[in-house]
Design an enzyme around this catalytic site. Structure first.
Site, mmCIF file in Angstrom:
data_model
loop_
_atom_site.group_PDB
_atom_site.id
_atom_site.type_symbol
_atom_site.label_atom_id
_atom_site.label_comp_id
_atom_site.label_asym_id
_atom_site.label_seq_id
_atom_site.Cartn_x
_atom_site.Cartn_y
_atom_site.Cartn_z
ATOM 1 N N GLU A 50 0.832 -1.204 0.000
ATOM 2 C CA GLU A 50 0.000 0.000 0.000
ATOM 3 C C GLU A 50 0.869 1.257 0.000
ATOM 4 O O GLU A 50 1.823 1.339 0.772
ATOM 5 C CB GLU A 50 -0.874 0.056 1.259
ATOM 6 C CG GLU A 50 -1.891 -1.049 1.356
ATOM 7 C CD GLU A 50 -2.870 -0.802 2.494
ATOM 8 O OE1 GLU A 50 -3.851 -1.546 2.558
ATOM 9 O OE2 GLU A 50 -2.662 0.122 3.314
ATOM 10 N N ARG A 84 -2.099 -11.010 2.631
ATOM 11 C CA ARG A 84 -3.269 -11.871 2.449
ATOM 12 C C ARG A 84 -3.956 -11.548 1.132
ATOM 13 O O ARG A 84 -3.662 -10.539 0.493
ATOM 14 C CB ARG A 84 -4.261 -11.620 3.581
ATOM 15 C CG ARG A 84 -4.633 -10.147 3.679
ATOM 16 C CD ARG A 84 -5.793 -9.870 4.603
ATOM 17 N NE ARG A 84 -5.793 -8.487 5.043
ATOM 18 C CZ ARG A 84 -6.337 -7.466 4.388
ATOM 19 N NH1 ARG A 84 -6.927 -7.673 3.227
ATOM 20 N NH2 ARG A 84 -6.274 -6.235 4.855
#
Ligand code: MV4
Length: 447
Positions: free
Chosen positions: A275, A291
């Site tokens: 991110e 994940r």
């Protein structure tokens, strides 16, 4: 390949994983709480095990019950899905200690990225740009002011043990920093049990851009482009799109290559997401998710790669078997997260679904475990469906999304479909001209 996989999750993501297993000839075990006994993913599974009462801590977070279910059904591997135990390094290690394959990253990589300060330091070591910040925790106002002078105001105070944006504080100048520091430290203790806070230069109008990667843990790493996740409310994503309307081809290639290089050095295995905040042409790493993510679907639509299938192959020891140059990203994709919530107040709206009709047609994908007559329980996340649209261009995608939202019928409960209809007609959204604060203001204004 595995013969039987236990899916340690519920709802649409459990069904999504079941579908990938089914297409690979793998049998599935659904574990479920008593509240989910009639769920579609449970009805479709080869075997089912009830693991406890409705509260997640007694069922979907009950490690002993899940491992017992894997043992009695003779499963080879466990897929954690997302949320619940998906980023719990101890769970991943326990799965492996009991002789099952964990379908996800190495426990040490889950642990590393779970600590925000350590993750940021690791990213910097791996050559990824991070937000200018204090090198560690700051204790007293004088030390904070010294650190802040080097970073530049405004300053954002973040909790080291934090997450989800809770407890963050903005300080515009020296005086405000001295005032806010003890408040932030006290909040960090009460929210997270640890008072350490650190400082970052505050980016006041960033976009949230994330890069999807796949690694095989054997030197093979590719990215599947970026996703623009700037449309959020209360730190909950509402709509995601790829490619980001904000990036040009050079920026896209640059951030993808940086992410791939770093993950190759780390030896990362399985699906993961880096991110970034993006402002004024610069990327700054904020965190990594180790994940499968809710919004993985839009990356699948533009790349044609089935990310869950790849997770299963990689967990079975297979190398990726393709290079970055073989990944073609084509067209545009948008995901609308449809929640069982009042579209104005955002209050949860669980209950019985009395009518159900999902849209279809070219470029329309609906990932949902809903069916007519099912019940949305009040105990869990309110995400009930993902409407995922693909088009050759962003405009084609928007026209198709508009008509698909019109066709979608979910009766008996309130949903956020009307919010999406209003959002995609906003001039700023149509122009791709929005940052992480825009939606909050948009839902604040009425009519
Ligand atoms: C920031 C930021 C601005 N400057 N860091 C929010 C959640 C947490 N994971 C990181 N967050 C932010 N960190 C600096 N230095 C703004 C946010 C932020 C945000 C980030 C991504 C998506 C939506 C957001 C909404 C508000 C604030």
């Amino acid at each position: 390949m595995f013969e039987k996989v236990l899916i340690a999750n519920r709802g649409e993501i459990a069904l999504r994983i079941h579908r990938a297993c089914r297409e690979m000839g793998i049998k599935t075990v659904a574990v479920h709480s008593t509240a989910d006994a009639g769920a579609m993913n449970v009805r479709l599974a080869d075997e089912t095990v009830c693991i406890g009462p409705p509260p997640a801590r007694d069922s979907y977070l009950n490690v002993a019950a899940i491992l017992s279910a894997a043992t009695i059904t003779g499963a080879d591997a466990v897929h954690p899905g997302l949320g619940f135990l998906a980023e719990n390094a101890d769970f991943a290690a326990a799965v492996e200690e009991h002789g099952f394959v964990f379908i996800g990253p190495a426990p040490e990589h889950i642990r590393l990225m779970g600590d925000k300060v350590a993750a940021k330091a690791a990213a910097a070591r791996l050559g990824i740009p991070t937000v200018p910040g204090s090198s560690g925790a700051v204790r007293d106002p004088a030390a904070a002011q010294t650190a802040a002078a080097a970073l530049g105001y405004p300053i954002l105070i973040k909790a080291a043990a934090g997450g989800g944006g809770r407890g963050m504080k903005v300080a515009r100048d020296r005086a405000e920093l001295a005032h806010m520091l003890p408040i932030a430290q006290n909040e960090a203790v009460s929210f997270f049990g640890r008072g350490e806070v650190y400082l970052e230069h505050y980016l006041d109008r960033p976009r949230h851009i994330e890069v999807q990667i796949l690694g095989d843990g054997q030197g093979g790493v590719v990215h599947l482009g970026e996703r623009d996740c700037s449309l959020q409310r209360s730190h909950q994503k509402v709509l995601e799109e790829t490619p980001s309307p904000a990036l040009n081809a050079e920026e896209r290639g640059r951030i993808g290559a940086l992410a791939v290089g770093a993950m190759r050095t780390l030896g990362y295995r399985s699906a993961g997401t880096l991110e970034f905040l993006y402002q004024d042409g610069e990327f700054f790493f904020i965190e990594m998710n180790t994940r499968l993510q809710v919004e993985h679907t839009i990356s699948e639509m533009v790349s044609g790669v089935d990310i869950v299938r790849e997770q299963l192959r990689i967990a079975d020891g297979a190398p990726l078997g393709y290079r970055q140059a073989e990944i073609r990203l084509s067209g545009h994709a948008i995901e609308c997260r449809i929640n069982a919530e009042d579209p104005v107040s955002f209050r949860p709206s669980p209950g019985r679904v009395t009518d159900y009709h999902a849209p279809g047609g070219l470029g329309v994908r609906v990932d949902s475990a809903l069916y007519q007559g099912c019940t949305v329980p009040p105990y869990y996340d309110s995400l009930i469906s993902k409407l995922v649209i693909h088009g050759k261009t962003r405009n084609e995608c928007l026209m198709r999304l508009r008509r698909a939202l019109e066709e979608y019928v979910i009766g008996g409960i309130e949903t956020t479909i009307p919010l999406h209809q209003r959002l995609i007609d906003a001039p700023e959204f149509i122009d791709g001209n929005y940052d992480t604060h825009w939606l909050e203001r948009f839902v604040g204004r009425r009519g």
